[in-house]
Write a protein that holds these residues in place. Structure first.
Motif, PDB file in Angstrom:
ATOM      1  N   PRO A  29      16.943   3.253   4.212  1.00 27.28           N
ATOM      2  CA  PRO A  29      16.625   2.051   4.992  1.00 27.28           C
ATOM      3  C   PRO A  29      15.290   1.455   4.575  1.00 27.28           C
ATOM      4  O   PRO A  29      14.406   2.153   4.071  1.00 27.28           O
ATOM      5  N   ALA A  30      15.176   0.154   4.775  1.00 25.74           N
ATOM      6  CA  ALA A  30      13.932  -0.526   4.414  1.00 25.74           C
ATOM      7  C   ALA A  30      12.818  -0.124   5.371  1.00 25.74           C
ATOM      8  O   ALA A  30      13.056   0.210   6.531  1.00 25.74           O
ATOM      9  N   LYS A  31      11.603  -0.148   4.864  1.00 28.49           N
ATOM     10  CA  LYS A  31      10.453   0.182   5.691  1.00 28.49           C
ATOM     11  C   LYS A  31      10.202  -0.937   6.693  1.00 28.49           C
ATOM     12  O   LYS A  31      10.408  -2.108   6.405  1.00 28.49           O
ATOM     13  N   GLU A  32       9.756  -0.553   7.893  1.00 31.11           N
ATOM     14  CA  GLU A  32       9.480  -1.534   8.936  1.00 31.11           C
ATOM     15  C   GLU A  32       8.319  -2.434   8.518  1.00 31.11           C
ATOM     16  O   GLU A  32       7.263  -1.962   8.102  1.00 31.11           O
ATOM     17  N   GLN A  33       8.545  -3.721   8.607  1.00 28.67           N
ATOM     18  CA  GLN A  33       7.516  -4.689   8.262  1.00 28.67           C
ATOM     19  C   GLN A  33       7.584  -5.840   9.248  1.00 28.67           C
ATOM     20  O   GLN A  33       8.632  -6.117   9.838  1.00 28.67           O
ATOM     21  N   ASN A  34       6.488  -6.518   9.404  1.00 34.69           N
ATOM     22  CA  ASN A  34       6.431  -7.638  10.340  1.00 34.69           C
ATOM     23  C   ASN A  34       6.756  -8.973   9.683  1.00 34.69           C
ATOM     24  O   ASN A  34       6.741 -10.006  10.341  1.00 34.69           O
ATOM     25  N   CYS A  35       7.045  -8.954   8.389  1.00 33.06           N
ATOM     26  CA  CYS A  35       7.325 -10.199   7.658  1.00 33.06           C
ATOM     27  C   CYS A  35       8.614 -10.824   8.173  1.00 33.06           C
ATOM     28  O   CYS A  35       9.635 -10.145   8.342  1.00 33.06           O
ATOM     29  N   THR A  36       8.590 -12.120   8.445  1.00 36.44           N
ATOM     30  CA  THR A  36       9.776 -12.831   8.946  1.00 36.44           C
ATOM     31  C   THR A  36      10.288 -13.871   7.951  1.00 36.44           C
ATOM     32  O   THR A  36      11.064 -14.748   8.320  1.00 36.44           O
ATOM     33  N   THR A  37       9.847 -13.782   6.703  1.00 35.56           N
ATOM     34  CA  THR A  37      10.344 -14.715   5.684  1.00 35.56           C
ATOM     35  C   THR A  37      11.861 -14.588   5.584  1.00 35.56           C
ATOM     36  O   THR A  37      12.382 -13.490   5.384  1.00 35.56           O
ATOM     37  N   PRO A  38      12.602 -15.700   5.740  1.00 30.97           N
ATOM     38  CA  PRO A  38      14.070 -15.593   5.737  1.00 30.97           C
ATOM     39  C   PRO A  38      14.637 -15.385   4.331  1.00 30.97           C
ATOM     40  O   PRO A  38      14.184 -16.000   3.365  1.00 30.97           O
ATOM     41  N   HIS A  39      15.617 -14.495   4.227  1.00 29.79           N
ATOM     42  CA  HIS A  39      16.368 -14.261   2.994  1.00 29.79           C
ATOM     43  C   HIS A  39      17.856 -14.334   3.322  1.00 29.79           C
ATOM     44  O   HIS A  39      18.273 -13.985   4.434  1.00 29.79           O
ATOM     45  N   LEU A  40      18.635 -14.767   2.358  1.00 24.10           N
ATOM     46  CA  LEU A  40      20.082 -14.910   2.577  1.00 24.10           C
ATOM     47  C   LEU A  40      20.841 -14.045   1.578  1.00 24.10           C
ATOM     48  O   LEU A  40      20.647 -14.163   0.368  1.00 24.10           O
ATOM     49  N   PHE A  41      21.700 -13.167   2.102  1.00 21.55           N
ATOM     50  CA  PHE A  41      22.564 -12.342   1.251  1.00 21.55           C
ATOM     51  C   PHE A  41      23.982 -12.906   1.323  1.00 21.55           C
ATOM     52  O   PHE A  41      24.562 -13.030   2.405  1.00 21.55           O
ATOM     53  N   CYS A  42      24.545 -13.264   0.158  1.00 18.27           N
ATOM     54  CA  CYS A  42      25.886 -13.857   0.095  1.00 18.27           C
ATOM     55  C   CYS A  42      26.822 -12.898  -0.631  1.00 18.27           C
ATOM     56  O   CYS A  42      26.475 -12.392  -1.705  1.00 18.27           O
TER      57      CYS A  42
END
Length: 725
Positions: A29-42
């Protein structure tokens, strides 16, 4: 999508399915981060290439950051391409909460064409921004000031212009019918998978007598679980030696059995490259060689450019699956395959030191046993080069060397003689004034700048302007046009109808109806020949149609054809033909094929009737069958022609040109005789410096060919040799 993201300086990363499966297996699992930059997985729920279903569980895991496609901090959203998936499988959006879901109603119902939808999660809607607006999407805007306020509803904001409301109304009836006929999508899933599993099981076990497989199936699963495999089978057909039979040939044979298959790469280049082993450089080289998406160039340098796909829907039946398997068995494993040898491939010239297996009588030229050993392509005179080799006849890119030597060669070109010292000459000339109607045979005829004068200048179209051919209307062959050059008229006759005449001079009146039509996806400018002519054809065919003629006013916009060996800027004008200005066939090839067909039909067949089925402009007679396929250029009198490729035959050769009756054995026999190919005849383009009606093509004219990849011209026998022979 990559182009759009690049313009916005947004990074796009390719993720392979195997990489995702490996990440899921490792459970990092990914490490917990506060970054909210949106990414889109298609990703697709189901591959439209192989039918592989990818885990819907990825949606939850990616959004919960239990599975991270790329090690980049931020908040992940998921776009699920469910177009192929929902056509035969249920999708519960309350469980699999993708943010965006693309679906196709056309794939579900087969109607309405091109109608689909993008489902958007209401929680995500505020994130969407449009960089433009169209009709119906604005709450208010100003013409003289940069002011625009979008509508509040997400659907109204993104549906520009008038929606297809009549098609949308039909959707409810489609869903109701689907439920009424099948009981729901889960039943469809089980039904279609059962058909695919049965077909896959039988297809994968088919073998030739030497143990070689009949097909190569491209799949990531063993078709044992409907949760990981959809009702799609992707494959290529193989011959006994393991070589791939091109998808265009399979498509043509399937049409004889009323089976519709998809061919090519199915707008899925990535999966096509992965399964067929096509590299990025291969794609670029194939494009340079002339191959484009959607064409019928299926083999380049011995390697496939695509494959064949069959798929099952809720209306498919067990009988459909059986009919498909019967088609494969009938065309690949029939007794005829063993009875008739494949058409021989010339491998080398015959020298004085080699004993020719051919006798000097024409009957022996078509003996299957002799042809399976060797094909003589040259005299056995001392001028032959014993080391010269001829390549297997395959589609190849243009040859630049040919262009450098062409002019010099034709200045000293002489007829190529066979072992009987008989020169090659023109035996028949035919033109087809009305596309797909009967031939008009002549002994001599003027040459125009688009081919034989008036050849395929007219064609019949339906009420929608679509060309009508013998594929849809076999009775077209019973319509007999003839041209009287002195009276400048074309007379059209048909049984039970009074003859009707059409002037050859074009109607230049301003009130004539100009229309655009299509011939093999190429747009042509035409004009209607009038209601009187339309009524005549409509009465005979029993359907509404119009006769149209290509307009000389629009020759600049007429279909153009690039010729191999010429500069890209050099193009030649075509009439309403499909491929090239002229089509040439060889009587020796006809006689060879005739033997194969008679053996299959076990009934007599007239040579002239077989010639008519191939609808050629020029018929010649050599001593060797398929010798014409080794030619690069030919000269007939003052006319010079370049060979632009073989003619890929379709089901029209199955139609008797005297009666209009169909018999699929003719295309089947051609495929068997040519080693699962349906090539017969060659296309020609006129390379003369001036093409006008002052040039006359005549029966009896000698034919001067030049062999492929060779500038050596075979010398004719001397007078002494003629006397002694």
């Amino acid at each position: 999508m990559r182009g759009i993201t690049a313009m916005m300086n947004v990074l796009s990363v390719l993720v392979q399915p195997k990489d995702m499966l490996l990440l899921e297996k490792n459970k990092e699992p990914a490490k917990e981060q506060n970054c909210t930059t949106p990414h889109l997985f298609c990703y697709p729920a189901q591959s439209n290439f192989s039918g592989t279903k990818y885990p819907l569980s990825w949606i939850r895991k990616i959004k919960a950051r239990e599975l991270c496609p790329v090690r980049i901090p931020g908040k992940w959203f998921v776009l699920l391409d469910a177009a192929a998936f929902v056509s035969t499988s249920p999708l519960d959006l309350t469980v699999h909460t993708a943010d965006f879901v693309a679906i196709s109603f056309y794939k579900i119902f087969g109607f309405p064409t091109g109608l689909g939808a993008l489902l958007v999660n209401n929680e995500i809607a505020p994130f969407l921004r449009k960089i433009y607006f169209g009709g119906g999407t604005a709450a208010a805007y100003l013409a003289g000031e940069d002011f625009y306020s979008p509508r509040q509803s997400i659907a109204e904001r993104f549906e520009d212009g008038t929606v297809s409301f009549l098609d949308i109304i039909a959707l409810k009836h489609g869903f109701d019918a689907l439920e009424r006929l099948t009981g729901g999508m889960e039943n469809i899933k089980q039904h279609t998978f059962a058909l695919a599993h049965y077909t896959y099981t039988v297809l994968s076990t088919l073998k030739y007598t030497n143990g070689a497989p009949v097909v190569h199936i491209y799949s990531d699963t063993d078709f044992s679980n409907p949760d990981v495999q959809g009702p799609i089978i992707n494959f290529n057909v193989l011959d006994e030696n393991g070589d791939i039979i091109g998808y265009s040939q399979v498509d043509k044979m399937a049409s004889l059995y009323n089976i519709h298959v998809r061919t090519g790469c199915f707008c899925n280049t990535g999966a096509c490259q992965q399964h067929l082993g096509i590299s990025n450089e291969d794609i670029k080289r194939n494009l340079q060689a002339g191959h484009m998406c959607g064409d019928d160039i299926d083999i380049i340098d011995g390697r496939p450019t695509g494959s064949v796909r069959i798929s099952f829907g809720y209306m498919s039946t067990f009988e459909d699956a059986q009919n498909f398997l019967k088609f494969i068995i009938a065309t690949q494993l029939s007794k005829a395959d063993m009875k008739f040898p494949s058409q021989p491939t010339p491998t080398k010239t015959v020298t004085e030191s080699e004993e020719s297996p051919m006798q000097n009588d024409q009957t022996s030229c078509h003996n299957a046993d002799v042809l399976s050993m060797k094909t003589i392509i040259a005299d056995t005179g001392p001028w032959n080069n014993s080391s010269a080799m001829l390549k297997t006849t395959r589609w190849q890119p243009p040859e630049t060397e040919l262009e450098r030597t062409r002019a010099a060669v034709f200045e000293r070109a002489v007829p190529v003689h066979s072992s009987s010292n008989k020169p090659i000459s023109v035996t028949n000339i035919c033109l087809y004034p009305i596309k797909s109607c009967s031939a008009f045979e002549v002994t001599q005829w003027p040459v125009g700048n688009q081919g034989l004068l008036y050849d395929r200048n007219w064609m019949l179209v339906n009420q929608n302007g679509v060309c009508i051919t013998q594929k849809q209307e076999p009775r077209l062959c019973l319509i007999h046009p003839s041209i009287d050059l002195k009276q400048k008229i074309m007379v059209i006759k048909a049984e039970g109808m009074d003859p009707i005449a059409i002037p050859l001079e074009e109607n230049l009146e301003k009130e004539r109806q100009i229309c655009q039509s299509k011939v093999c996806a190429h747009r042509v400018q035409t004009y209607d020949c009038g209601e009187r002519i339309a009524d005549w054809f409509s009465e005979f065919l029993g359907r509404q149609c119009h006769l149209i003629r290509q307009s000389s006013d629009f020759k600049g916009n007429a279909t153009q054809k690039h010729v191999k060996g010429q500069a890209p800027s050099a193009t030649l004008s075509l009439s309403l033909v499909n491929e090239a200005q002229y089509l040439l066939i060889n009587t020796a090839s006809i006689l060879y094929l005739k033997e194969q067909i008679i053996a299959r039909l076990e009934e007599p067949l007239e040579t002239e009737q077989l010639i008519q089925r191939f609808r050629a402009n020029i018929v010649i007679n050599t001593m060797e069958p398929f010798e014409e396929e080794e030619w690069a250029e030919i000269s007939i009198g003052a006319l010079h022609f370049q060979v632009v490729g073989p003619c890929n035959r379709c089901q029209i050769i199955c139609i008797d040109q005297k009666s209009g009756e169909r018999n699929k054995e003719f295309l089947q026999s051609l495929s068997n005789a040519r080693g699962r190919k349906t090539h017969f005849g060659i296309y020609l383009m006129n390379q003369s410096s001036c093409s006008s009606s002052s040039y006359i093509l005549s029966v009896g004219s000698p034919v001067f060919p030049m062999l492929k990849e060779s500038t050596k011209i075979q010398c004719p026998p001397s007078n002494e040799e003629k006397a002694s022979g």
